[in-house]
Design an enzyme around this catalytic site. Structure first.
Site, PDB file in Angstrom:
ATOM      1  N   ARG A   1      44.175  62.995  76.426  1.00  0.00           N
ATOM      2  CA  ARG A   1      44.723  63.977  76.167  1.00  0.00           C
ATOM      3  C   ARG A   1      44.819  64.402  74.665  1.00  0.00           C
ATOM      4  O   ARG A   1      45.332  65.354  74.219  1.00  0.00           O
ATOM      5  CB  ARG A   1      45.998  64.742  76.851  1.00  0.00           C
ATOM      6  CG  ARG A   1      45.889  64.672  78.278  1.00  0.00           C
ATOM      7  CD  ARG A   1      47.189  65.147  79.148  1.00  0.00           C
ATOM      8  NE  ARG A   1      47.553  66.798  78.419  1.00  0.00           N
ATOM      9  CZ  ARG A   1      46.863  67.715  78.700  1.00  0.00           C
ATOM     10  NH1 ARG A   1      45.883  67.721  80.126  1.00  0.00           N
ATOM     11  NH2 ARG A   1      47.096  68.827  78.635  1.00  0.00           N
ATOM     12  N   LEU A   2      44.280  63.620  73.986  1.00  0.00           N
ATOM     13  CA  LEU A   2      44.098  63.631  72.425  1.00  0.00           C
ATOM     14  C   LEU A   2      42.816  64.754  72.086  1.00  0.00           C
ATOM     15  O   LEU A   2      41.883  64.266  71.505  1.00  0.00           O
ATOM     16  CB  LEU A   2      44.043  62.485  71.775  1.00  0.00           C
ATOM     17  CG  LEU A   2      45.224  61.344  71.908  1.00  0.00           C
ATOM     18  CD1 LEU A   2      45.107  60.496  71.058  1.00  0.00           C
ATOM     19  CD2 LEU A   2      46.540  62.304  71.673  1.00  0.00           C
TER      20      LEU A   2
END
Length: 206
Positions: free
Chosen positions: A183-184
C-alpha cells in the site's frame, strides 16, 4: 532505455499532466479488455447531494476532457446548474487511477454536430427516442418511441436533438495514482497555478 522511456517508467518526474494522461490512456488502450475510455462523472444535485455514474471520454486536448449527453438528463441538468464536475479513470490492468476536477463548459455547436454525425444511425435515433433519466412506463414504450423516430428520419440525415450536446471539463486539479507494494502507492497532484496555464506538483501520502 531512452530518456523518454525512463520518464514514462517513473511518472513522478513528469511535469506535464495532460501529456502524462495521454501516455497512460495510450497504454490503457493496449491493456484494458473493455472500454479504456470509461470514466466516472461526479456531480451534485440542487440539495448538494453527490451523484456519480459511468460514461465514456470522447475527446481531450489542452482545453479539457469532453463527453456527450442529453442535457435534460440528471448529469446534464446538474452540470448546467453548477458548471462543475469531477472525473475518475481506473485502469485495473495497469493498477492506475487518474482523477480530474474543474469547471465545465459546453462544447461548440460545430463540435457537437460533428460528433453526433459520427455516431451509428441507430444511436442517433436513440438520442431522439430516450427521455434520459425520466420515468419509463415499460420497455415497449421505449421501443415504440424508437420506431416512431426511425420512421420520422427514415430518409436523409438524422439531425442532432437541440437538448443533446457535449461538456468539456477544464481541469484545475489532476491526481495520478499508481499501485505500490504494501500500500505504498505513488500519488502525484497537479494544480493550476493561480488560475493560469502553469501547474504546480505535489506528492501526497498514499
Amino acid at each position: 532505455m531512452s530518456t523518454t522511456e525512463i520518464e514514462k517508467a517513473d511518472f513522478t518526474t513528469r511535469d506535464e499532466p495532460l501529456q502524462l494522461f495521454a501516455d497512460w490512456l495510450e497504454e490503457a488502450r493496449a491493456t484494458e479488455p473493455n472500454d479504456p475510455t470509461a470514466m466516472s462523472v461526479a456531480t451534485v444535485d440542487a440539495d448538494g447531494l453527490p451523484n456519480v455514474r459511468m460514461t465514456l471520454l470522447k475527446d481531450f486536448d489542452e482545453r479539457g476532457l469532453v463527453f456527450y449527453t442529453n442535457f435534460e438528463s440528471q448529469k446534464g441538468t446538474e452540470i448546467l446548474a453548477s458548471r462543475k464536475a469531477a472525473l475518475g479513470f481506473h485502469w485495473k490492468s495497469l493498477r492506475r487511477q487518474v482523477r480530474f476536477r474543474g469547471p465545465v463548459e459546453v462544447v461548440s455547436e460545430e463540435e457537437a454536430d460533428a460528433y453526433f454525425k459520427s455516431r451509428p444511425r441507430d444511436s442517433r435515433i436513440g438520442a431522439w427516442a430516450s427521455q434520459q433519466s425520466r420515468p419509463l412506463e415499460s420497455k415497449f414504450a421505449l421501443e415504440k418511441a424508437v420506431a416512431k423516430f426511425a420512421m420520422k428520419h427514415a430518409i436523409g440525415d438524422v439531425p442532432r436533438p437541440p437538448y443533446w450536446s457535449g461538456f468539456r471539463v477544464k481541469p484545475v486539479y489532476i491526481e495520478f495514482w499508481k499501485d505500490g507494494a504494501f500500500r505504498l502507492h505513488d500519488r502525484i497532484v497537479f494544480q493550476r497555478d493561480g488560475g493560469g496555464d502553469g501547474w504546480s506538483k505535489t506528492r501526497l501520502y498514499p
